[in-house]
Design a protein around this motif. Structure first.
Motif, PDB file in Angstrom:
ATOM      1  N   ASN A  61       0.730  23.933  -1.543  1.00  0.00           N
ATOM      2  CA  ASN A  61       1.599  23.322  -2.541  1.00  0.00           C
ATOM      3  C   ASN A  61       2.708  24.287  -2.942  1.00  0.00           C
ATOM      4  OD1 ASN A  61       0.702  24.928  -4.704  1.00  0.00           O
ATOM      5  ND2 ASN A  61      -0.981  23.525  -5.122  1.00  0.00           N
ATOM      6  N   ILE A  67     -10.001   5.436  -0.485  1.00  0.00           N
ATOM      7  CA  ILE A  67      -9.161   4.394   0.115  1.00  0.00           C
ATOM      8  C   ILE A  67      -9.976   3.103   0.159  1.00  0.00           C
ATOM      9  CG2 ILE A  67      -7.874   3.734   2.184  1.00  0.00           C
ATOM     10  CD1 ILE A  67      -6.828   6.291   0.795  1.00  0.00           C
ATOM     11  N   MET A  76     -10.091  13.312  -5.299  1.00  0.00           N
ATOM     12  CA  MET A  76      -9.158  12.357  -4.678  1.00  0.00           C
ATOM     13  C   MET A  76      -9.705  10.932  -4.734  1.00  0.00           C
ATOM     14  SD  MET A  76      -6.162  12.461  -2.755  1.00  0.00           S
ATOM     15  CE  MET A  76      -5.716  11.980  -4.410  1.00  0.00           C
ATOM     16  N   ARG A  77      -8.791  10.039  -4.834  1.00  0.00           N
ATOM     17  CA  ARG A  77      -9.136   8.624  -4.939  1.00  0.00           C
ATOM     18  C   ARG A  77      -9.570   8.112  -3.566  1.00  0.00           C
ATOM     19  NH1 ARG A  77      -4.966   5.805  -2.916  1.00  0.00           N
ATOM     20  NH2 ARG A  77      -4.911   3.553  -3.180  1.00  0.00           N
ATOM     21  N   PHE A  83      -3.264  -0.216   6.927  1.00  0.00           N
ATOM     22  CA  PHE A  83      -1.879   0.136   6.633  1.00  0.00           C
ATOM     23  C   PHE A  83      -1.623   1.608   6.929  1.00  0.00           C
ATOM     24  CE2 PHE A  83       0.991   2.125   3.580  1.00  0.00           C
ATOM     25  CZ  PHE A  83       2.157   1.407   3.768  1.00  0.00           C
ATOM     26  N   LEU A  84      -2.538   2.462   6.436  1.00  0.00           N
ATOM     27  CA  LEU A  84      -2.344   3.901   6.608  1.00  0.00           C
ATOM     28  C   LEU A  84      -2.430   4.309   8.081  1.00  0.00           C
ATOM     29  CD1 LEU A  84      -4.344   5.310   3.557  1.00  0.00           C
ATOM     30  CD2 LEU A  84      -1.859   5.272   3.859  1.00  0.00           C
ATOM     31  N   SER A 131       5.214   8.030   9.248  1.00  0.00           N
ATOM     32  CA  SER A 131       5.956   8.750   8.216  1.00  0.00           C
ATOM     33  C   SER A 131       7.277   9.294   8.749  1.00  0.00           C
ATOM     34  CB  SER A 131       5.105   9.893   7.661  1.00  0.00           C
ATOM     35  OG  SER A 131       5.143  10.991   8.537  1.00  0.00           O
ATOM     36  N   HIS A 176       0.843  -1.191   0.000  1.00  0.00           N
ATOM     37  CA  HIS A 176       0.000   0.000   0.000  1.00  0.00           C
ATOM     38  C   HIS A 176       0.876   1.238   0.000  1.00  0.00           C
ATOM     39  CE1 HIS A 176      -3.431  -2.537   0.687  1.00  0.00           C
ATOM     40  NE2 HIS A 176      -2.970  -2.976   1.856  1.00  0.00           N
ATOM     41  N   PRO A 177       0.436   2.340  -0.426  1.00  0.00           N
ATOM     42  CA  PRO A 177      -0.795   2.553  -1.189  1.00  0.00           C
ATOM     43  C   PRO A 177      -0.599   2.193  -2.662  1.00  0.00           C
ATOM     44  CG  PRO A 177       0.337   4.628  -0.851  1.00  0.00           C
ATOM     45  CD  PRO A 177       1.193   3.564  -0.220  1.00  0.00           C
ATOM     46  N   TYR A 178      -1.691   2.112  -3.376  1.00  0.00           N
ATOM     47  CA  TYR A 178      -1.674   1.734  -4.797  1.00  0.00           C
ATOM     48  C   TYR A 178      -1.049   0.356  -5.003  1.00  0.00           C
ATOM     49  CZ  TYR A 178      -2.876   6.609  -5.786  1.00  0.00           C
ATOM     50  OH  TYR A 178      -3.482   7.827  -5.839  1.00  0.00           O
ATOM     51  N   GLU A 180      -5.560  -1.408   3.018  1.00  0.00           N
ATOM     52  CA  GLU A 180      -4.958  -0.092   2.892  1.00  0.00           C
ATOM     53  C   GLU A 180      -5.329   0.805   4.074  1.00  0.00           C
ATOM     54  OE1 GLU A 180      -5.522   1.914  -0.822  1.00  0.00           O
ATOM     55  OE2 GLU A 180      -4.147   3.507  -0.252  1.00  0.00           O
ATOM     56  N   ASP A 215       1.971  18.944  -5.015  1.00  0.00           N
ATOM     57  CA  ASP A 215       0.590  19.028  -4.556  1.00  0.00           C
ATOM     58  C   ASP A 215       0.439  18.351  -3.197  1.00  0.00           C
ATOM     59  OD1 ASP A 215      -0.161  20.490  -6.673  1.00  0.00           O
ATOM     60  OD2 ASP A 215      -1.476  18.998  -7.586  1.00  0.00           O
ATOM     61  N   VAL A 216      -0.493  18.877  -2.433  1.00  0.00           N
ATOM     62  CA  VAL A 216      -0.617  18.455  -1.035  1.00  0.00           C
ATOM     63  C   VAL A 216      -1.089  17.006  -0.904  1.00  0.00           C
ATOM     64  CG1 VAL A 216      -1.868  18.916   1.116  1.00  0.00           C
ATOM     65  CG2 VAL A 216      -0.901  20.806  -0.197  1.00  0.00           C
ATOM     66  N   ASP A 217      -1.977  16.583  -1.797  1.00  0.00           N
ATOM     67  CA  ASP A 217      -2.572  15.250  -1.631  1.00  0.00           C
ATOM     68  C   ASP A 217      -2.036  14.181  -2.568  1.00  0.00           C
ATOM     69  OD1 ASP A 217      -4.201  15.727   0.502  1.00  0.00           O
ATOM     70  OD2 ASP A 217      -5.747  16.649  -0.756  1.00  0.00           O
ATOM     71  N   PRO A 250      -1.409   9.280  -0.087  1.00  0.00           N
ATOM     72  CA  PRO A 250      -2.328   9.170   1.058  1.00  0.00           C
ATOM     73  C   PRO A 250      -1.615   8.962   2.387  1.00  0.00           C
ATOM     74  CG  PRO A 250      -2.393   7.171  -0.260  1.00  0.00           C
ATOM     75  CD  PRO A 250      -1.560   8.164  -1.024  1.00  0.00           C
ATOM     76  N   ARG A 251      -0.333   8.593   2.349  1.00  0.00           N
ATOM     77  CA  ARG A 251       0.378   8.346   3.602  1.00  0.00           C
ATOM     78  C   ARG A 251       0.703   9.640   4.320  1.00  0.00           C
ATOM     79  NH1 ARG A 251       5.050   4.771   0.950  1.00  0.00           N
ATOM     80  NH2 ARG A 251       4.590   6.290  -0.663  1.00  0.00           N
ATOM     81  N   MET A 252       1.134  10.642   3.503  1.00  0.00           N
ATOM     82  CA  MET A 252       1.634  11.891   4.100  1.00  0.00           C
ATOM     83  C   MET A 252       1.933  12.855   2.973  1.00  0.00           C
ATOM     84  SD  MET A 252       5.227  10.065   4.706  1.00  0.00           S
ATOM     85  CE  MET A 252       5.815   9.065   3.338  1.00  0.00           C
ATOM     86  N   ARG A 253       2.350  14.050   3.326  1.00  0.00           N
ATOM     87  CA  ARG A 253       2.758  15.025   2.330  1.00  0.00           C
ATOM     88  C   ARG A 253       4.065  14.580   1.700  1.00  0.00           C
ATOM     89  NH1 ARG A 253       2.963  20.816   1.447  1.00  0.00           N
ATOM     90  NH2 ARG A 253       3.565  20.922  -0.753  1.00  0.00           N
ATOM     91  N   TYR A 307       0.874   3.492   9.630  1.00  0.00           N
ATOM     92  CA  TYR A 307       2.056   3.979   8.919  1.00  0.00           C
ATOM     93  C   TYR A 307       2.699   5.129   9.675  1.00  0.00           C
ATOM     94  CZ  TYR A 307       5.139   5.426   5.156  1.00  0.00           C
ATOM     95  OH  TYR A 307       6.243   5.733   4.419  1.00  0.00           O
TER      96      TYR A 307
END
Lengths: 302, 302
Positions: free
Chosen positions: B86, B4, B1-2, B19-20, B25, A68-70, B16, A114-116, A119-122, B23
């Motif tokens: 951003n 989860i 946004m996609r 996981f998030l 960071s 994850h992710p994706y 996911e 870009d900010v998003d 999904p884990r973090m910036r 997680y």
DNA sequence: ATAATAGTGTCTTTCAGACAGTATAGT
DNA sequence: ACTATACTGTCTGAAAGACACTATTAT
């Protein structure tokens, strides 16, 4: 490196040495920084007619995400920048780990902030573009990382539109990106908007759909393709995709494929004539007249 | 946004969502990320002869640093990227805070990632280039931040050298950067090395001396000047430095100054003819024949 | 009148585009 | 002989470079 002085005091009465000692770099939350390396090469489509020359095809190395992710989606090779390596080193490291090649063309493309994006973090990501010739890869067949595959790349323009507004206009391109590897097809649709308003121009990419391409990587690929195409026209960048020796027809086919248009042999040859050196060698066994082999002339622009 | 998803499990058996949640960071040390905005404008040198037209001059906004490190030295305006903005927003914010202008030409230049750029900590910095016309600044006279000043910019090539090596060559330029504001003169010397070896080309900037310019900003300025000069030749970027209406001679003087060479009026006018629109207005009181005033034609490239 | 800029006409050279035409292996 | 590629010659027209020439204002 510049030495740290100990003579000037700031408004809190601290010298630089004292200032640095008490400085807390974690006052503010930091983004993560990653590097993505788009690795392009040119390959040949197989042909059935023994006489026909094979068509050239642009390929990009993609990695199947194992977590994850994706997870399960395909992504441009990349990773976080280590605290003690600079960006080029990170990009080169990624390149070497995935392809085993070193010392190839590598160019910084753009930094995506870009900010998003993740999904884990910036995550702020600097993308690099590497161009390698397929022959230098033959040794390390690319199958060591079982989920790294060379996908053919194609960007089709589905539609273009121009809308006027006060003092300018919008120019919208609907782009379809198609990546293929054997029976895997990855598709994404991107809208490129060029805004011209009061002299100011601005390009923006928006992902409409990106089924099997992870993160915002579809638009990074489109961006890279645009840059590559532009640079092919006014630099010698395309030679990085060529093997040591090549025929002028092969070179022309690569140019033609990258530019997305047919080129006339006579004027192409005139144009790149000063960029190549004729060798003594020729092709043979091609079912037609042999062609002289050429090498790149690194001194052409003098 | 996609969205989860909650269906696929990774090798640790986590979806996911799970996981998030777990997680972290902060497993690895993160660099800090900043944005530097190079703000250029064109100004006129004062002239003594009432008949002579004033010469054009490129200016850049620099900020005197009020704290360590590089306290008292001059730097490109910039700051750390906030976790919820951003990169473009950060660059625009910086631009607005320093000049009070909004909605001007802003282009991402390059991301600088060397490990030792800042003595406080690892800082990766994305530089942007903004082009504004002097007249839009007149309101906010630039003196609100008492230590922000418009310096004239000049990059002189002190020497050029070419050295051959196996399969290629090095091309070295010794560049002197001179920034001036009233009696303050900032000087820096930079060596630009272009390496061509086995098709691969690589440009590198090394700061030899940078007495009163903070951080690695001297080489960022040189990089921006190079980019600006290149883009002037094949885009309409220069118009961002022009006021709403201008004479063709003024435009020519700006082009000539940016390109660093004299241009012949006849061919310059032919070349930019389709990029401008003639107005009904003319200059007057210039001590010589009046000139037609023109505006930019945003639809020229169609 | 003069200085300095504003603006145009045209010759030359260079180069891109188009296309016809010749050359030459392998089957 | 035929096919598909290899390679060249030359016409045309557009654009870049050079430069001379005319026009027009405030002082």
């Amino acid at each position: 490196m510049r030495e740290i002085k100990d003579d000037i005091r700031n408004k809190n009465g601290l010298t630089e040495k004292e200032f640095l000692k008490q400085y807390n770099s974690n006052k503010y939350e930091k983004p993560s920084v990653s590097v993505d390396t788009l690795i392009f090469t040119v390959d040949e489509k197989t042909t059935n007619n023994y006489r026909k020359l094979p068509e050239k095809e642009l390929k990009i190395l993609m990695i199947k995400r194992g977590d994850h992710p994706y997870m399960g989606k395909w992504a441009i090779p990349g990773g976080f920048v280590r605290i003690n390596e600079n960006l080029e080193q990170a990009a080169n490291r990624e390149l070497y780990e995935e392809t085993g090649v070193d010392n190839v063309y590598l160019e910084q493309l753009y930094t995506w902030g870009d900010v998003d994006r993740d999904p884990r973090m910036r995550v702020i990501s600097t993308s690099y573009m590497a161009l390698v010739d397929k022959k230098s890869l033959k040794i390390k067949a690319g199958d060591d990382a079982e989920d790294a595959k060379w996908f053919s790349v194609e960007a089709k323009i589905l539609s273009e539109e121009k809308k006027n507004c006060e003092n300018g206009y919008f120019y919208t391109k609907h782009i379809q990106l198609i990546l293929r590897y054997e029976d895997i097809t990855l598709k994404a649709e991107i809208i490129e908007t060029k805004k011209y308003k009061n002299k100011k121009s601005e390009v923006n990419y928006e992902i409409i759909s990106s089924n099997d391409i992870a993160f915002d990587h579809a638009k990074i690929i489109v961006f890279a393709l645009t840059r590559l195409k532009n640079k092919v026209e006014y630099t010698d960048i395309a030679f990085n995709l060529m093997p040591e020796v090549f025929t002028l027809t092969e070179l022309q086919k690569v140019y033609s494929m990258l530019l997305g248009k047919e080129l006339l042999a006579a004027q192409f040859r005139r144009k790149i004539n000063h960029m190549v050196i004729e060798t003594e060698e020729s092709t043979k066994g091609g079912g037609q007249r042999p062609a002289k082999l050429f090498t790149f002339n690194p001194y052409w622009n003098e």
